[in-house]
Design an enzyme around this catalytic site. Sequence first.
Site, PDB file in Angstrom:
ATOM      1  N   GLU A  24       0.814  -1.221   0.000  1.00 29.32           N
ATOM      2  CA  GLU A  24       0.000   0.000   0.000  1.00 29.32           C
ATOM      3  C   GLU A  24       0.852   1.279   0.000  1.00 29.32           C
ATOM      4  O   GLU A  24       0.369   2.351   0.337  1.00 29.32           O
ATOM      5  CB  GLU A  24      -0.929  -0.006   1.220  1.00 29.32           C
ATOM      6  CG  GLU A  24      -1.927  -1.149   1.200  1.00 29.32           C
ATOM      7  CD  GLU A  24      -2.749  -1.202   2.470  1.00 29.32           C
ATOM      8  OE1 GLU A  24      -3.729  -0.452   2.568  1.00 29.32           O
ATOM      9  OE2 GLU A  24      -2.397  -1.976   3.369  1.00 29.32           O
ATOM     10  N   SER A 152      -6.391  -2.889   2.095  1.00 30.38           N
ATOM     11  CA  SER A 152      -6.857  -2.407   0.789  1.00 30.38           C
ATOM     12  C   SER A 152      -7.386  -3.521  -0.116  1.00 30.38           C
ATOM     13  O   SER A 152      -7.351  -3.400  -1.335  1.00 30.38           O
ATOM     14  CB  SER A 152      -5.728  -1.655   0.049  1.00 30.38           C
ATOM     15  OG  SER A 152      -5.495  -0.427   0.670  1.00 30.38           O
ATOM     16  N   TYR A 218      -9.881   2.355  -5.236  1.00 33.29           N
ATOM     17  CA  TYR A 218      -8.902   3.350  -5.687  1.00 33.29           C
ATOM     18  C   TYR A 218      -8.964   3.719  -7.168  1.00 33.29           C
ATOM     19  O   TYR A 218      -8.423   4.742  -7.557  1.00 33.29           O
ATOM     20  CB  TYR A 218      -7.478   2.862  -5.361  1.00 33.29           C
ATOM     21  CG  TYR A 218      -7.290   2.607  -3.895  1.00 33.29           C
ATOM     22  CD1 TYR A 218      -7.292   3.656  -2.985  1.00 33.29           C
ATOM     23  CD2 TYR A 218      -7.142   1.308  -3.401  1.00 33.29           C
ATOM     24  CE1 TYR A 218      -7.128   3.428  -1.623  1.00 33.29           C
ATOM     25  CE2 TYR A 218      -6.980   1.076  -2.043  1.00 33.29           C
ATOM     26  CZ  TYR A 218      -6.978   2.139  -1.160  1.00 33.29           C
ATOM     27  OH  TYR A 218      -6.835   1.913   0.174  1.00 33.29           O
ATOM     28  N   ARG A 257     -10.838   2.779  11.754  1.00 38.28           N
ATOM     29  CA  ARG A 257     -12.058   2.541  10.987  1.00 38.28           C
ATOM     30  C   ARG A 257     -12.447   1.081  11.113  1.00 38.28           C
ATOM     31  O   ARG A 257     -11.576   0.199  11.091  1.00 38.28           O
ATOM     32  CB  ARG A 257     -11.803   2.880   9.511  1.00 38.28           C
ATOM     33  CG  ARG A 257     -12.973   3.515   8.801  1.00 38.28           C
ATOM     34  CD  ARG A 257     -12.702   3.712   7.323  1.00 38.28           C
ATOM     35  NE  ARG A 257     -12.677   2.436   6.633  1.00 38.28           N
ATOM     36  CZ  ARG A 257     -11.738   2.043   5.780  1.00 38.28           C
ATOM     37  NH1 ARG A 257     -10.733   2.834   5.477  1.00 38.28           N
ATOM     38  NH2 ARG A 257     -11.800   0.861   5.210  1.00 38.28           N
ATOM     39  N   ASP A 259     -15.029  -1.846   9.416  1.00 38.88           N
ATOM     40  CA  ASP A 259     -15.879  -2.172   8.266  1.00 38.88           C
ATOM     41  C   ASP A 259     -16.875  -3.263   8.650  1.00 38.88           C
ATOM     42  O   ASP A 259     -16.491  -4.252   9.305  1.00 38.88           O
ATOM     43  CB  ASP A 259     -15.019  -2.664   7.092  1.00 38.88           C
ATOM     44  CG  ASP A 259     -14.023  -1.606   6.625  1.00 38.88           C
ATOM     45  OD1 ASP A 259     -14.306  -0.407   6.819  1.00 38.88           O
ATOM     46  OD2 ASP A 259     -12.974  -1.981   6.067  1.00 38.88           O
ATOM     47  N   GLU A 272     -13.580  -6.199   9.348  1.00 37.02           N
ATOM     48  CA  GLU A 272     -12.191  -5.968   9.726  1.00 37.02           C
ATOM     49  C   GLU A 272     -12.004  -4.568  10.291  1.00 37.02           C
ATOM     50  O   GLU A 272     -12.890  -3.725  10.206  1.00 37.02           O
ATOM     51  CB  GLU A 272     -11.249  -6.199   8.547  1.00 37.02           C
ATOM     52  CG  GLU A 272     -11.541  -5.396   7.316  1.00 37.02           C
ATOM     53  CD  GLU A 272     -10.704  -5.893   6.129  1.00 37.02           C
ATOM     54  OE1 GLU A 272      -9.733  -5.189   5.808  1.00 37.02           O
ATOM     55  OE2 GLU A 272     -11.010  -6.935   5.543  1.00 37.02           O
ATOM     56  N   ASN A 274      -9.202  -1.175  10.743  1.00 34.42           N
ATOM     57  CA  ASN A 274      -8.066  -0.462  10.152  1.00 34.42           C
ATOM     58  C   ASN A 274      -7.534   0.531  11.177  1.00 34.42           C
ATOM     59  O   ASN A 274      -8.255   1.445  11.568  1.00 34.42           O
ATOM     60  CB  ASN A 274      -8.504   0.323   8.914  1.00 34.42           C
ATOM     61  CG  ASN A 274      -9.138  -0.566   7.858  1.00 34.42           C
ATOM     62  OD1 ASN A 274      -8.464  -1.063   6.983  1.00 34.42           O
ATOM     63  ND2 ASN A 274     -10.446  -0.774   7.956  1.00 34.42           N
ATOM     64  N   GLY A 278      -6.914   5.337   5.241  1.00 35.07           N
ATOM     65  CA  GLY A 278      -6.508   6.325   4.246  1.00 35.07           C
ATOM     66  C   GLY A 278      -6.881   7.740   4.666  1.00 35.07           C
ATOM     67  O   GLY A 278      -7.899   7.963   5.314  1.00 35.07           O
TER      68      GLY A 278
END
Length: 312
Positions: A24, A152, A218, A257, A259, A272, A274, A278
């Site tokens: 990443e 990602s 992305y 974050r 999800d 998951e 994070n 980003g």
Amino acid sequence: MSNLTFNPQNFGRVAVLMGGRSAEREISLKSGRAVLAAMQSLGIDAVEIDVDKSVSERLTQGSFDRAFIILHGRGGEDGEIQGVLQSLQIPYTGSGITGAVLSMNKRLSKQIWQSQGLPTPKYVRLTRQSTPQQIVEELSLPIVIKPVNEGSSIGMSKVNTSEALQQAIDLAFEYDAEVIAEQWVNGAEYTISILNGEALPVIRLKTPREFYDFEAKYLANSTEYHCPCGLTEADEKRCQELAVKAFNALNMQGWGRIDVMADQQGEFYLLEANSVPGMTDHSLVPMAARQAGISFENLVGQILQGSMELKR
């Protein structure tokens, strides 16, 4: 939550750690430069450091007062850079070593959530000897194959047929020595940003692709982000509360974050976590912050403020 005012001098000299060597890297450089520009516009003495093997030396020589970690993936979200900073006694943003390790490793995250009675899709840990037949018998199709330590959606595949399973497993093992197969939850996908202990407005992710993969995140122009997310007030609150519990269960700190997927009955399942999401102008945390009335610069300031308050 609203915009706060900061005294930039309080932060001292700040190293913005970005880039690194993970898959990443390019996204981390984009995030890092956006964070750096925001800090400079706030009047903070911030310096870009593209992380490589000499990072300890550069941090020591640079006389930094704190660090803003914006390294995505391995080296940044797995406890490695956190360990370096702790050994140098430099305060830093986000989760400590434990929170970084537990949130980076998808299998450990799910084990902890399960142990605390938090909902997450059923999964199995795969080996090179795992056969498609065994996996389908255990989980039934569709199935998601995930490298355990990648972000990602790198190396991840959604599989609808037994025939496609082996190829997906081989791909995941190219990225990681540890791979899981996870039951697919058929429904809407949401993401919840956490800032200093509180959940920001929920974002719904919609893509015409099989799932919210690297391309959808992305590259594609067809991905839709809905904030307000379309949930009822009660369901959004339920979703936010689950995300905060998931965040705390993994010993995460500062910001991050979570999800989730909702099934056809409206039940939420944790996918998951994070610990360093980003931070480009198109990223999800800044989008949720905007909905809460927090500017990008102020969001960066609040995350940095956290580095002054966190106990390691």
